[in-house]
Motif scaffolding. Structure first.
Motif, PDB file in Angstrom:
ATOM      1  N   ASN B  30      67.838  21.524   0.836  1.00  0.00           N
ATOM      2  CA  ASN B  30      68.239  20.481   1.826  1.00  0.00           C
ATOM      3  C   ASN B  30      69.396  21.270   2.983  1.00  0.00           C
ATOM      4  OD1 ASN B  30      67.380  17.957   1.036  1.00  0.00           O
ATOM      5  ND2 ASN B  30      68.966  17.802  -0.400  1.00  0.00           N
ATOM      6  N   ASN B  31      69.716  22.485   2.272  1.00  0.00           N
ATOM      7  CA  ASN B  31      70.860  23.189   2.981  1.00  0.00           C
ATOM      8  C   ASN B  31      70.717  24.545   2.577  1.00  0.00           C
ATOM      9  OD1 ASN B  31      73.215  24.267   4.042  1.00  0.00           O
ATOM     10  ND2 ASN B  31      74.505  23.106   2.617  1.00  0.00           N
ATOM     11  N   GLU B  90      71.567  24.444  -1.355  1.00  0.00           N
ATOM     12  CA  GLU B  90      71.916  23.036  -1.957  1.00  0.00           C
ATOM     13  C   GLU B  90      70.283  22.518  -2.153  1.00  0.00           C
ATOM     14  OE1 GLU B  90      73.950  20.212   0.367  1.00  0.00           O
ATOM     15  OE2 GLU B  90      72.578  18.640  -0.208  1.00  0.00           O
ATOM     16  N   ASN B  95      72.321  16.645  -4.017  1.00  0.00           N
ATOM     17  CA  ASN B  95      73.394  16.715  -2.419  1.00  0.00           C
ATOM     18  C   ASN B  95      74.798  16.813  -2.780  1.00  0.00           C
ATOM     19  OD1 ASN B  95      73.179  14.114  -3.641  1.00  0.00           O
ATOM     20  ND2 ASN B  95      73.828  13.436  -1.541  1.00  0.00           N
ATOM     21  N   LYS B  97      76.302  20.450  -4.290  1.00  0.00           N
ATOM     22  CA  LYS B  97      76.797  21.677  -4.602  1.00  0.00           C
ATOM     23  C   LYS B  97      75.816  22.551  -4.155  1.00  0.00           C
ATOM     24  CE  LYS B  97      74.312  23.013  -9.042  1.00  0.00           C
ATOM     25  NZ  LYS B  97      74.162  22.974 -10.404  1.00  0.00           N
ATOM     26  N   LEU B  98      76.398  23.794  -3.776  1.00  0.00           N
ATOM     27  CA  LEU B  98      75.856  25.023  -3.264  1.00  0.00           C
ATOM     28  C   LEU B  98      75.636  25.965  -4.626  1.00  0.00           C
ATOM     29  CD1 LEU B  98      77.796  25.962   0.052  1.00  0.00           C
ATOM     30  CD2 LEU B  98      75.440  24.866  -0.242  1.00  0.00           C
TER      31      LEU B  98
END
Lengths: 114, 110
Positions: B30-31, B90, B95, B97-98
């Motif tokens: 997502n990221n 991520e 949704n 933690k990195l």
């Protein structure tokens, strides 16, 4: 605008002691996460808090705990410190815990356990 | 969990040279963020780039999410570019933690 602020910047503790690290997120950000970075590695996720509740936890022992306050600041507590807890502890804030929200990090607290 | 691999682990350049840093990840995300860690330990946000291409001055980044990789380009490098560059992702559906790679240590010599 102030970024993510952490205190203290440096700390030396003795094995077996307890430590409390503090973090203030960016104004308006409701999510705070904590990461541990040991020398030579990337940061490892410890906790995420959102709206004062724990929303995620990494693979860390129960000696690690945290909480988030009504103003969205946060504390990370570590009990019974071990030499291996020596690391840089980073706090990240983000606007929400929604999918793909950009995270911003503080300058970190460097903890040395002797 | 998701795996993040960065390459190369170390890179030494002369001032003025260009470089490409790579980040491979093992699952949908997502990221994706690129950071520069300064000598005092702070992670400086470079790019928030879950997909597509972005440019900021001498730096640019491209993420090809379908092929699970991202590239960070540094052009006309300067000594102040030295430090560790991290890629963090991520995972889709988690949704909170990195996950970071091990970083690329960049040294730019005058």
């Amino acid at each position: 605008d102030a970024g993510v602020t952490q205190s203290p910047t440096h700390l030396i503790k003795t094995r077996g002691q307890h430590v409390t690290l503090r973090c203030s997120p960016i104004s308006g950000h409701k999510s705070v996460s904590w990461y541990q970075q040991v020398l030579g590695q990337g940061p490892q996720f410890i906790f995420q808090y959102y709206e004062k509740e724990e929303r995620g936890r990494g693979n860390f022992p129960d000696r690690f705990s945290a909480r988030q306050f009504p103003n969205y600041s946060s504390e990370l507590n570590v009990n019974a410190l071990l030499l291996g807890d020596s690391a840089l502890y980073l706090c990240a804030s983000s606007l929400s815990r929604s999918f793909g929200t950009e995270a911003f990090f503080g300058q970190g607290t460097r903890l040395t356990v002797v | 969990g998701i795996q993040v691999e960065q390459s190369p682990p170390d890179l030494i350049l002369q001032e003025g040279a260009n470089s490409t840093l790579r980040c491979n990840f093992s699952d949908s995300v997502n990221n994706l963020q690129w950071f520069h860690q300064n000598p005092w330990g702070q992670l400086i946000n470079l790019f928030y780039i879950p997909s597509g291409t972005k440019q900021n001055g001498r730096l640019s980044a491209t993420t090809v999410a379908t092929e699970r990789y991202s590239l960070l380009y540094i052009s006309s490098s300067q000594t102040t570019d030295s430090g560790v560059y991290f890629c963090a992702v991520e995972k889709g559906g988690s949704n909170y933690k990195l996950t970071f790679g091990k970083g690329t240590l960049l040294t730019v010599n005058p």
